[in-house]
Design a protein around this motif. Structure first.
Motif, PDB file in Angstrom:
ATOM      1  N   ARG A 248     -90.442  28.940 -54.620  1.00  0.00           N
ATOM      2  CA  ARG A 248     -90.682  28.308 -56.128  1.00  0.00           C
ATOM      3  C   ARG A 248     -90.164  29.265 -57.048  1.00  0.00           C
ATOM      4  N   ALA A 249     -90.240  30.875 -56.545  1.00  0.00           N
ATOM      5  CA  ALA A 249     -89.844  31.867 -57.417  1.00  0.00           C
ATOM      6  C   ALA A 249     -88.162  31.833 -57.611  1.00  0.00           C
ATOM      7  N   ILE A 250     -87.658  31.690 -56.497  1.00  0.00           N
ATOM      8  CA  ILE A 250     -86.250  31.452 -56.697  1.00  0.00           C
ATOM      9  C   ILE A 250     -85.821  30.235 -57.341  1.00  0.00           C
ATOM     10  N   ALA A 251     -86.264  29.082 -57.003  1.00  0.00           N
ATOM     11  CA  ALA A 251     -85.709  27.932 -57.777  1.00  0.00           C
ATOM     12  C   ALA A 251     -86.437  27.635 -58.887  1.00  0.00           C
ATOM     13  N   GLY A 252     -87.611  28.026 -59.207  1.00  0.00           N
ATOM     14  CA  GLY A 252     -88.361  27.816 -60.506  1.00  0.00           C
ATOM     15  C   GLY A 252     -89.044  26.548 -60.373  1.00  0.00           C
ATOM     16  N   ASP A 253     -90.240  26.349 -61.051  1.00  0.00           N
ATOM     17  CA  ASP A 253     -91.004  25.192 -60.909  1.00  0.00           C
ATOM     18  C   ASP A 253     -90.193  24.060 -62.107  1.00  0.00           C
ATOM     19  N   ALA A 254     -89.978  22.930 -61.565  1.00  0.00           N
ATOM     20  CA  ALA A 254     -89.362  22.243 -62.570  1.00  0.00           C
ATOM     21  C   ALA A 254     -90.509  21.251 -63.515  1.00  0.00           C
ATOM     22  N   ALA A 255     -90.388  21.441 -64.870  1.00  0.00           N
ATOM     23  CA  ALA A 255     -91.511  20.788 -65.566  1.00  0.00           C
ATOM     24  C   ALA A 255     -91.639  19.261 -65.229  1.00  0.00           C
ATOM     25  N   PRO A 256     -92.780  18.738 -65.138  1.00  0.00           N
ATOM     26  CA  PRO A 256     -92.775  17.547 -65.007  1.00  0.00           C
ATOM     27  C   PRO A 256     -92.336  16.590 -66.043  1.00  0.00           C
ATOM     28  N   PRO A 257     -91.683  15.466 -66.154  1.00  0.00           N
ATOM     29  CA  PRO A 257     -91.035  14.823 -66.950  1.00  0.00           C
ATOM     30  C   PRO A 257     -91.894  14.212 -68.093  1.00  0.00           C
ATOM     31  N   GLN A 258     -91.480  14.288 -69.524  1.00  0.00           N
ATOM     32  CA  GLN A 258     -92.401  13.898 -70.224  1.00  0.00           C
ATOM     33  C   GLN A 258     -92.164  12.460 -70.760  1.00  0.00           C
ATOM     34  N   PRO A 259     -92.977  11.612 -70.900  1.00  0.00           N
ATOM     35  CA  PRO A 259     -92.982  10.223 -71.332  1.00  0.00           C
ATOM     36  C   PRO A 259     -92.045  10.252 -72.755  1.00  0.00           C
ATOM     37  N   PRO A 260     -91.249   9.319 -72.722  1.00  0.00           N
ATOM     38  CA  PRO A 260     -90.673   9.016 -74.043  1.00  0.00           C
ATOM     39  C   PRO A 260     -91.348   8.608 -75.243  1.00  0.00           C
ATOM     40  N   VAL A 261     -91.164   9.334 -76.241  1.00  0.00           N
ATOM     41  CA  VAL A 261     -91.784   9.194 -77.505  1.00  0.00           C
ATOM     42  C   VAL A 261     -91.346   7.650 -78.051  1.00  0.00           C
TER      43      VAL A 261
END
Length: 231
Positions: free
Chosen positions: A83-96
């Motif tokens: 996770r430190a190398i690849a980075g934690d992907a932010a969860p997708p946000q619902p469309p506005v």
């Protein structure tokens, strides 16, 4: 090219770190097994926890264990390094959801209850709004100006006229008693204010054309009045 080399070098170093940590943990596990095999086994007393039991994580605390004994859980060492190398992907946000469209206000601008002077002003406003929209179609205009023009045509102007029509004729004199001005005068004054705003918008749009014309005439003058044959 430099960015590609830096990326490949970073990936190679990351793989080397993960491989080295894995080898060290594997050797540490083998060394612990060797120490346990060299010590004599003493039966533990009842209801006691052996040191080996404290070293072995329960199945509730880990995910799937690898053959070397290293934890592969979400909080394991390898997972944290990955996770430190690849980075934690932010969860997708619902469309506005888009804002609901406001329906245009419908009104009959030739209604007999509208004073003739107000009708003339309304006709001029509608003609100018049409001209403004044609100018905006070929000009780079700020979004708020387009919204102003649309609201003026679909909301503000028809609401103003409709609010005047809806006043019962017998009660229009109350406006004069409260403001000292007749309802028809207040209506035409409001229409004149809208016309002033439209004139300002048209003047700003026309300024773009004036500036473009001035730039072109200046270029022609500088380009074709130069007597240097090598230009």
């Amino acid at each position: 090219m430099g960015f590609l080399v830096s990326t490949l070098l970073y990936a190679a170093i990351s793989v080397f770190i993960v491989f080295t940590v894995h080898q060290l943990m594997h050797k540490e596990t083998d060394f612990k097994h060797w120490l346990r095999s060299r010590k004599p086994r003493i039966p533990p007393p009842a209801n006691s926890i052996s040191p080996d039991d404290r070293l072995i994580p329960s199945r509730h605390d880990t995910g799937t264990a690898n053959p070397g004994g290293a934890s592969m859980s979400k909080n394991g060492l390898f997972s944290r390094i990955a996770r430190a190398i690849a980075g934690d992907a932010a969860p997708p946000q619902p469309p506005v959801p888009p804002a609901p469209a406001v329906a245009p206000v419908i009104v009959h601008y030739e209604d007999d209850r509208i004073p003739e002077g107000a009708k003339e002003k309304v006709r001029r406003i509608l003609a100018c709004l049409k001209e403004v929209e044609e100018l905006m179609a070929r000009e780079s205009v700020e979004g708020f100006t387009r919204v102003d023009v649309q609201q003026m045509r679909e909301q503000h102007l028809p609401k103003l006229i409709k609010s005047y029509i809806d006043i019962p004729p017998a009660h229009r004199s109350e406006i004069f008693r409260k403001s000292g001005k007749s309802a028809s005068y207040v209506l035409e004054d409001s229409l004149a204010q809208m016309q002033t705003k439209i004139d300002d918008i048209m003047r700003n749009l026309a300024q773009h054309d004036l500036d473009a014309f001035a730039d072109n005439t200046r270029f022609i003058k500088e380009r074709y009045t130069n007597t240097n044959p090598f230009d």
